[in-house]
Design a protein around this motif. Structure first.
Motif, PDB file in Angstrom:
ATOM      1  N   GLU A   1      -7.998   0.316   7.862  1.00 44.21           N
ATOM      2  CA  GLU A   1      -8.393  -1.089   7.995  1.00 44.21           C
ATOM      3  C   GLU A   1      -9.776  -1.177   8.606  1.00 44.21           C
ATOM      4  O   GLU A   1     -10.241  -0.254   9.268  1.00 44.21           O
TER       5      GLU A   1
ATOM      6  N   GLU B   1      -4.109   9.090  13.140  1.00 38.49           N
ATOM      7  CA  GLU B   1      -5.034   7.943  13.160  1.00 38.49           C
ATOM      8  C   GLU B   1      -6.089   8.073  14.233  1.00 38.49           C
ATOM      9  O   GLU B   1      -5.844   8.608  15.306  1.00 38.49           O
TER      10      GLU B   1
ATOM     11  N   GLU C   1       0.810  -1.214   0.000  1.00 39.56           N
ATOM     12  CA  GLU C   1       0.000   0.000   0.000  1.00 39.56           C
ATOM     13  C   GLU C   1       0.839   1.256   0.000  1.00 39.56           C
ATOM     14  O   GLU C   1       1.913   1.300   0.612  1.00 39.56           O
TER      15      GLU C   1
END
Ligand code: AMP
Ligand code: GLY
Length: 420
Positions: A282, A191, A184
């Protein structure tokens, strides 16, 4: 009603603690549970990866509702077995659990739903994977496709590191999980995690959190399962949450419905936020650990009503009653963690701590040895507190820690620093 919680960590202790406060809960059983959970629920030995065993146990004990804590039983189809037996269950099917169990599956869903995430390519052989890395350059992120207990992601700051990661993964370091590799684009930003209950295409956000993955103060040292967390996460403002729901969560959940694998349960949405724009890092198909501990501290008894509404397809009418509060959890770990650590050391002082809706020590890796509580895991206690502000919650949590007598344990002293 009689409720069975599957799992044995701090996450499951906090779920049990919240569920137990709800007057709907009559009998509460945890399998296998731990020494902390044993204070508030019955603990039962049960192979929680075996759907038939779980169904049989539920029938024998007149269980009405099963809450699945960790991802492994979900990936193994335990929720499917419960549903097939007519049991009400909180947790997605094995098919839908691929959102955590396969990174390339999630990437394909994001493509189909046009959801913002990192650009990527997938490989089943080392040579083309290495060519791709050399063409893209560093930093770059190499991920084992399957479940690797949180260890299958290498954020490579140099090309050499990324190439080594390819050798490790195709060399079998992560077993079958590394047979396919996703590479990726490295995303910059801050985050945050968003937790959303999902039942088909009905979605209900139930809180935000931020965790601390590095073992040492100042976010230094090796990665861990999480050394602490707090909720809410300031980076996830209402506007960012709205964007994440509209651009990522709703379209991907509609795509799951379209594919004939509607999602049911809690969706852990890991996001990278830059300039107010969230992108998906994710999905996990369960509550985070230790993020669950701060969410449960804030939700309390209503957590059971929300999970029931989700499992019974009533989420469209459900609402969260928010208090304007903050919660924090500080992980106490055994010296040496995340490397080798000693087991069986004694933890003192726990019984003197007031445990109430503002202060709670959730057990993650403890055992009862006669009258003693001993440490049997790496992450051992989750010292959790709630307050009107994050600093109030933090002061309460560290005040508890200062009264715990465990010379062989340690914690980070700076949990929440980014938000304080
Ligand atoms: P995951 O298991 O996918 O959450 O990855 C573990 C951690 O690696 C994440 O929490 C991020 O800190 C980091 N990470 C994963 N993917 C990326 C990415 N594309 N860019 C930057 N950091 C990432
Ligand atoms: N705290 C990270 C996780 O539960 O995956």
């Amino acid at each position: 009603m009689n409720i069975l919680i599957l799992g044995s960590g701090g996450r499951e202790h906090s779920l049990a603690w919240a569920v137990k406060q709800n007057p709907k809960c009559d009998r509460l059983i945890a399998a296998p549970g731990n020494a902390g959970i044993a204070d508030i629920a019955e603990c039962a030995a049960l192979d929680i990866l075996d759907g038939d065993a779980v169904v049989t146990f539920a029938a024998e004990n007149a269980v009405d509702f099963v809450i699945v804590g960790p991802e492994a039983p979900l990936a193994a189809g335990v929720a499917d077995a419960c549903r097939a037996a007519g049991l009400s269950v909180f947790g997605p099917s094995a098919a839908a659990a691929k959102l955590e169990a396969s990174k390339s599956f999630t990437k394909a869903i994001c493509d189909a739903a046009n959801a913002p995430t990192a650009a990527y390519a997938r490989f089943t052989e080392a040579a083309p994977a290495k060519d791709y890395i050399k063409a893209q350059g560093a930093p770059i992120v190499v991920k084992a496709d399957g479940l690797a207990a949180g260890k299958g992601v290498i954020v490579a700051m140099t090309e050499a590191e990324a190439l080594d990661a390819i050798d490790d993964m195709f060399g079998g370091e992560f077993g079958a999980a590394g047979a396919e590799v996703v590479i990726e684009e490295f995303m910059e930003g801050e985050e945050g995690s968003l937790f959303v209950l999902v039942d088909g295409d009905d979605v209900l956000p139930v809180g935000t959190a931020q965790d601390h993955k590095r073992v040492g103060d100042g976010d230094t040292g090796p990665n861990t399962g999480g050394m602490g967390a707090y909720s809410p996460a300031p980076v996830l403002s209402d506007a960012v949450v709205q964007k994440a729901m509209d651009e990522i969560v709703r379209p991907t959940m509609r795509e799951m419905v379209r594919l004939g694998m509607p999602y049911s349960g809690v969706l852990y949405v890991g996001l990278m936020i830059k300039d107010g724009q969230p992108r998906l890092v994710e999905y996990n198909v369960r509550f985070g650990d230790p993020e669950c501990q701060v969410l449960m501290m804030r939700l309390g008894a209503q957590a059971l009503d929300l999970m029931l509404a989700c499992a019974e397809g009533r989420l469209g009418n459900a609402q969260v009653a928010w208090a304007d509060d903050h919660a924090i959890t500080v992980v106490m770990a055994a010296d040496g963690y995340p490397g080798a650590y000693k087991k069986g050391t004694e933890i003192g002082g726990l019984s003197d701590l007031a445990e109430d809706s503002f202060n709670m020590v959730f057990h993650a890796g403890t055992a009862q040895d006669g009258a003693r509580i001993t440490a049997v895991g790496g992450r051992v206690l989750n010292v959790t507190a709630r307050g009107a502000s994050l600093s109030e919650a933090r002061d309460r949590a560290y005040a508890m820690i200062d009264r715990i007598d465990w010379p062989e344990g340690f914690c980070r002293r700076d949990i929440g620093w980014r938000a304080l």
